[in-house]
Design a protein around this motif. Structure first.
Motif, short mmCIF file in Angstrom:
data_model
loop_
_atom_site.label_atom_id
_atom_site.label_comp_id
_atom_site.label_asym_id
_atom_site.label_seq_id
_atom_site.Cartn_x
_atom_site.Cartn_y
_atom_site.Cartn_z
N SER A 1 0.83 -1.19 0.00
CA SER A 1 0.00 0.00 0.00
C SER A 1 0.87 1.25 0.00
N THR A 2 0.57 2.20 -0.92
CA THR A 2 1.32 3.45 -0.95
C THR A 2 0.92 4.36 0.20
N GLU A 3 -0.31 4.22 0.66
CA GLU A 3 -0.79 5.02 1.80
C GLU A 3 -1.02 4.08 2.97
N LYS A 4 0.06 3.64 3.55
CA LYS A 4 0.01 2.57 4.55
C LYS A 4 -0.23 3.12 5.95
N CYS A 5 -0.59 2.20 6.86
CA CYS A 5 -0.70 2.55 8.27
C CYS A 5 0.70 2.84 8.81
N LYS A 6 0.82 3.91 9.59
CA LYS A 6 2.16 4.31 10.05
C LYS A 6 2.06 5.33 11.17
N PHE A 7 3.18 5.53 11.85
CA PHE A 7 3.33 6.66 12.76
C PHE A 7 3.99 7.78 11.97
N MET A 8 3.46 8.99 12.11
CA MET A 8 4.01 10.11 11.36
C MET A 8 5.26 10.65 12.04
N ASP A 9 5.97 11.51 11.33
CA ASP A 9 7.31 11.90 11.73
C ASP A 9 7.34 13.06 12.72
N SER A 10 6.21 13.71 12.99
CA SER A 10 6.22 14.89 13.84
C SER A 10 6.38 14.53 15.31
N LYS A 11 6.54 15.55 16.15
CA LYS A 11 6.91 15.37 17.55
C LYS A 11 5.94 14.48 18.33
N MET A 12 4.64 14.67 18.12
CA MET A 12 3.63 13.93 18.89
C MET A 12 3.34 12.54 18.34
N LYS A 13 4.04 12.14 17.28
CA LYS A 13 3.90 10.80 16.69
C LYS A 13 2.43 10.45 16.39
N PRO A 14 1.75 11.27 15.57
CA PRO A 14 0.36 10.94 15.22
C PRO A 14 0.29 9.58 14.52
N LEU A 15 -0.81 8.88 14.73
CA LEU A 15 -1.01 7.54 14.16
C LEU A 15 -1.88 7.65 12.91
N TRP A 16 -1.35 7.19 11.79
CA TRP A 16 -2.02 7.26 10.49
C TRP A 16 -2.57 5.87 10.18
N LEU A 17 -3.89 5.72 10.14
CA LEU A 17 -4.52 4.43 9.86
C LEU A 17 -5.36 4.52 8.59
N MET A 18 -5.26 3.50 7.76
CA MET A 18 -6.08 3.40 6.55
C MET A 18 -7.13 2.32 6.75
N TYR A 19 -8.38 2.67 6.45
CA TYR A 19 -9.51 1.76 6.62
C TYR A 19 -10.16 1.45 5.28
N LYS A 20 -10.83 0.30 5.25
CA LYS A 20 -11.70 -0.01 4.13
C LYS A 20 -13.05 0.64 4.38
N ASN A 21 -13.64 1.22 3.32
CA ASN A 21 -14.95 1.85 3.43
C ASN A 21 -16.02 0.78 3.22
N LYS A 22 -16.86 0.57 4.23
CA LYS A 22 -17.84 -0.51 4.18
C LYS A 22 -18.81 -0.35 3.02
N TRP A 23 -19.16 0.92 2.70
CA TRP A 23 -20.21 1.15 1.69
C TRP A 23 -19.66 1.27 0.28
N VAL A 24 -18.37 1.49 0.11
CA VAL A 24 -17.79 1.64 -1.23
C VAL A 24 -16.65 0.65 -1.37
N GLN A 25 -16.86 -0.35 -2.20
CA GLN A 25 -15.84 -1.38 -2.39
C GLN A 25 -14.58 -0.79 -3.02
N ALA A 26 -13.44 -1.28 -2.59
CA ALA A 26 -12.12 -0.88 -3.11
C ALA A 26 -11.74 0.54 -2.70
N ASP A 27 -12.59 1.22 -1.93
CA ASP A 27 -12.26 2.56 -1.46
C ASP A 27 -11.63 2.47 -0.07
N THR A 28 -10.69 3.36 0.20
CA THR A 28 -10.07 3.41 1.52
C THR A 28 -10.29 4.80 2.13
N VAL A 29 -10.32 4.83 3.45
CA VAL A 29 -10.49 6.07 4.20
C VAL A 29 -9.35 6.19 5.18
#
Length: 829
Positions: free
Chosen positions: A532-560
């Motif tokens: 995945s190019t937009e993978k789940c990860k911790f971001m690089d800033s000071k507070m280490k925000p958590l970046w999560l990618m989800y599947k959209n239940k109502w739209v197949q093949a779409d991610t949020v």
């Protein structure tokens, strides 16, 4: 049942389902009541009997004293008890705390609001099917938005400061106020010696008749220390007294039943370190002018809020003219009304009953602290009732904040918000979060908690969805984020991979409603880290925000994508993005689409919140670094952006991408200038692959620009660098036609905002109640008045903007130097 069936990480929902599945095969199953009639109990580690209500709670979290659970019938009203438990979880505090108040106003408000909200819930159940669907699945309330868990308050470290106090005496000043207006002369107590328990024991008499006190009068006390100063004059020493403000407090003169308060009251004061209560009176001088011409000048001046005495007299004398010809100037008339004269108050109230309804632009202004009279606030709500749901949603953030200005729990604004929230689930969703996010603030937790309780009782079916958002997910996520703040990048990635494979996390984070958009169901986390190019990860800033990618239940093949933050106050970002969205709406209303991206952002608790991921985008910094041979010179590579757009938009797609870039760049140039957005560097300006430029991270606004060693790092009105111009001109230096069109877009956008300047000023003024560090006084609002040229003609405003535009272009090299320094500092962290 076999002992090995239950796993230690099983939650009570799993346990309950398993028990009832096996119970069906028992001979006496038919004599049992519904599953909701029973509750699991155990003896916990403190040897107390504990009822296990939370369905998401795990066996290993409870750690019973013995491995024995007992299923017993609920005592009392089982449904009521269950609902009370769920509401307590959603509020973050037990409902018993409201009972413990032993406050008649609280008790009456709870009873009235419960009856009101439950009646609304019953009415909703009787709706025709299509209206019921409109409530549950409302149309998108963000008409032009591109946008598609609650955080537990972090522990706050208390700082204790020892102050050396050298005052010799203490004195109290008292004043009667209506809003910010002083009703009569301030009175001062006698002086007493400094001690730990000072007592005055004296009467303070005010020069005003009781019948002249407005209904919403406040009594303000300010405690001062009297200092003895020594001043040398002509070789002789002369002592001079000075007052040092120590603390202040105010209280209503009349109670919620309109009765004059009597008896003893314990009032908790605010230290003057936070706010200084200044008691003052206004004075004025006179002008001579034709009455009607002078009246027109007063009402036409949008920046006019201070009045001379002759102007006050003229406004009051011609108040009928104001109602007939200048109804939008009601706020000016209210400001000069003598609220300490009951004859004038009676005339104003009578006039108000005949006042025509105002549009939201002017009605919102009347919710400010300066207008506490209940007749004025009722009139304001009468005007706001005409707002459509999408319009109300646009101002919901401010409407929640001005609840803090209400003197009593039971008020028209509270009823109005609950009524609209109970008729539209999306408004209810965001009303819940706006209130819930400030439940840690002691000054509003009672009021907000009571409103949340009332909303939940009127939205029983919404409770389960909200509980999923504020349950185990927040504890797991926020705890995980905090644990990673001092961990290396490689270890963070490994921890993340391991963590989101665990059943506990998968279960807690899946199949939940998005806090940013209740129309989206986040079904499963995308756990593929490699492809995945937009993978789940911790971001690089000071507070280490958590970046999560989800599947959209109502739209197949779409991610949020959702970013979870712990440690940052997102309320300023929310306000800025709200203003950008409002600008987008105003521009589109006039036929100007500047391709803005007001992405979703929501504060969910004390320095916690969530942000929408704008997919298929990258920062200017990354684009420049990846298209340059040297990191030191990356900021000066004018071809990097255009080459990146070419790589993402081959062939005929490039022209459209450049068009998207041109329009969005114009929009953000104007928006960031008007709002005074600071800290603009190459890591918080991004571009989508289709060409849309947009800004992120709005920690500084209203001209609060960053400085280093006392030197202002940002010396341009807005960001317009030569590599931006290079893209706009399609890579051709002589393509002035494209650039002039860009300039015209900027000027047109700016003129539209100036025409609506009063709306922006009013919305920012109402947000002063939020307590944002960079929005706390009229001085902060003045920046907005200046940038929007309030009180000036359109020609004058445009002339000033052209000067700023040329300055931004001419001084853009300074921006590049700033970006280079930022990149160097980041790479050497």
């Amino acid at each position: 049942m076999q002992a090995n069936v239950l796993k230690c990480n099983s939650n009570w929902l799993n346990v309950s389902q398993m028990v009832w599945k096996h119970a069906r095969s028992e001979p006496l199953f038919n004599v049992l009541s519904d599953p909701d009639a029973y509750v699991f109990t155990c003896i916990n580690r403190t040897a107390e009997r504990e009822e296990l209500e939370d369905e998401q709670r795990r066996l290993c979290d409870v750690q019973p004293f013995m491995p024995v659970l007992r299923l017993v019938a609920r005592e009392g009203d089982r449904v009521e008890k269950l609902i009370n438990t769920q509401i307590s979880l959603l509020l973050g505090k037990g409902l018993h705390e409201f009972d413990a108040q032993k406050n008649h106003e609280v008790a009456e408000f709870r009873t009235k609001m419960r009856s009101f909200c439950e009646e609304k819930a019953q009415d909703r159940q009787r709706l025709p099917w299509h209206q019921w669907m409109e409530y549950n699945f409302p149309c998108d309330l963000e008409p032009f938005s591109r946008a598609a868990q609650s955080g537990k308050s972090r522990s706050v470290k208390k700082i204790f400061i020892n102050v050396k106090f050298e005052a010799s005496e203490l004195v109290v000043q008292a004043g009667l106020f209506h809003g910010s207006e002083l009703l009569c002369k301030v009175v001062t107590s006698s002086e007493v010696s400094v001690c730990s328990d000072p007592v005055w024991d004296q009467k303070l008499a005010f020069e005003i008749n009781l019948c002249d006190l407005p209904r919403m009068s406040r009594l303000c006390f300010a405690l001062y220390g009297v200092l003895e100063k020594t001043k040398k004059q002509r070789s002789t020493k002369k002592k001079k007294k000075a007052d040092c403000p120590l603390a202040w407090v105010n209280t209503m003169v009349f109670d919620y039943k309109d009765q004059l308060k009597t008896g003893e009251f314990l009032l908790s004061t605010w230290p003057s370190l936070l706010t200084t209560c200044t008691i003052h009176s206004r004075c004025g001088i006179s002008h001579c002018c034709a009455q009607h011409q002078k009246l027109k000048e007063i009402v036409d001046n949008k920046n006019h809020t201070e009045f001379f005495e002759d102007e006050k007299e003229l406004l009051w004398k011609l108040r009928g003219e104001v109602r007939a010809h200048y109804p939008e100037s009601l706020s000016k008339l209210l400001l000069i009304t003598k609220w300490n004269k009951h004859e004038d108050v009676a005339q104003m109230v009578c006039l108000l009953r005949k006042w025509p309804d105002l549009p939201a632009l002017h009605a919102l202004e009347l919710l400010d602290y300066s207008f506490p009279d209940p007749h004025v606030r009722s009139f304001t709500i009468r005007c706001l009732r005409k707002l459509r749901d999408d319009e109300l949603f646009q101002y919901l953030l401010q409407l929640v904040q001005v609840l803090k200005y209400e003197s009593y729990l039971d008020c028209d604004l509270t009823t109005f918000l609950l009524e609209r929230a109970l008729s539209n689930k999306k408004i209810g969703h965001f009303l819940y979060w706006h209130l819930r996010s400030e439940m840690h603030v002691s000054s509003v937790s009672l009021r907000f908690g009571l409103i949340l309780e009332a909303y939940c009782r009127g939205s029983i079916y919404h409770i389960k969805s909200l509980m999923k958002q504020v349950g185990r997910a927040e504890k797991l996520l926020l705890g995980f984020i905090s644990s990673q703040k001092s961990t290396s990048r490689s270890q963070i990635t490994e921890d993340m991979k391991l963590c989101i494979k665990q059943d506990t996390y998968v279960e807690a984070l899946s199949d939940t409603v998005s806090p940013l958009n209740p129309n989206i169901i986040l079904s499963d986390i995308c756990r593929n880290f490699l492809r995945s190019t937009e993978k789940c990860k911790f971001m690089d800033s000071k507070m280490k925000p958590l970046w999560l990618m989800y599947k959209n239940k109502w739209v197949q093949a779409d991610t949020v994508g959702i970013i979870f933050k712990n440690g940052d106050d997102l309320r300023q970002d929310m306000l800025t993005l709200q203003m950008i969205q409002l600008m987008d709406i105003l521009w589109k209303t006039e036929g100007l689409d500047l391709r803005m991206i007001p992405y979703g952002c929501l504060s969910t608790g004390n320095k916690t919140g969530v942000i929408e991921v704008v997919k298929s985008s990258d920062t200017i910094a990354n684009i420049q670094r990846n298209n340059s041979n040297s990191a030191a010179t990356a900021a000066f590579n004018k071809d990097a952006l255009l080459n990146w757009l070419k790589s993402k938009n081959p062939g005929d797609k490039l022209d459209q991408a450049i068009e998207e870039f041109t329009l969005s760049c114009a929009g953000y140039c104007v928006a960031t200038y008007v709002l005074g957005i600071g800290d603009r560097h190459s890591d918080n300006i991004m571009i989508r692959e289709n060409g849309q430029l947009f800004h992120i991270d709005f920690g500084h606004f209203l001209g609060n620009f960053k400085a280093k060693f006392g030197i202002n790092r940002e010396r341009v009105p807005f960001i317009l660098t030569y590599d931006f111009v290079h893209v706009i001109q399609q890579g051709r230096t002589n393509n002035s036609e494209k650039f002039e069109r860009f300039r015209e877009c900027c000027e047109q956008a700016y003129k539209i905002l100036c025409r609506n300047g009063t709306l922006f000023v009013n919305l920012f003024a109402l947000m002063r109640a939020a307590g944002l560090p960079e929005l706390s006084s009229s001085k902060d609002i003045q920046y907005l008045k200046d940038s929007l040229a309030l009180g000036k003609s359109e020609e004058e405003a445009l002339k000033n903007f052209k000067v700023k535009f040329n300055e931004a272009l001419r001084e853009s090299w300074k921006t590049k130097v700033n970006w280079m320094v930022h990149t160097f500092a980041k790479d050497n962290r």
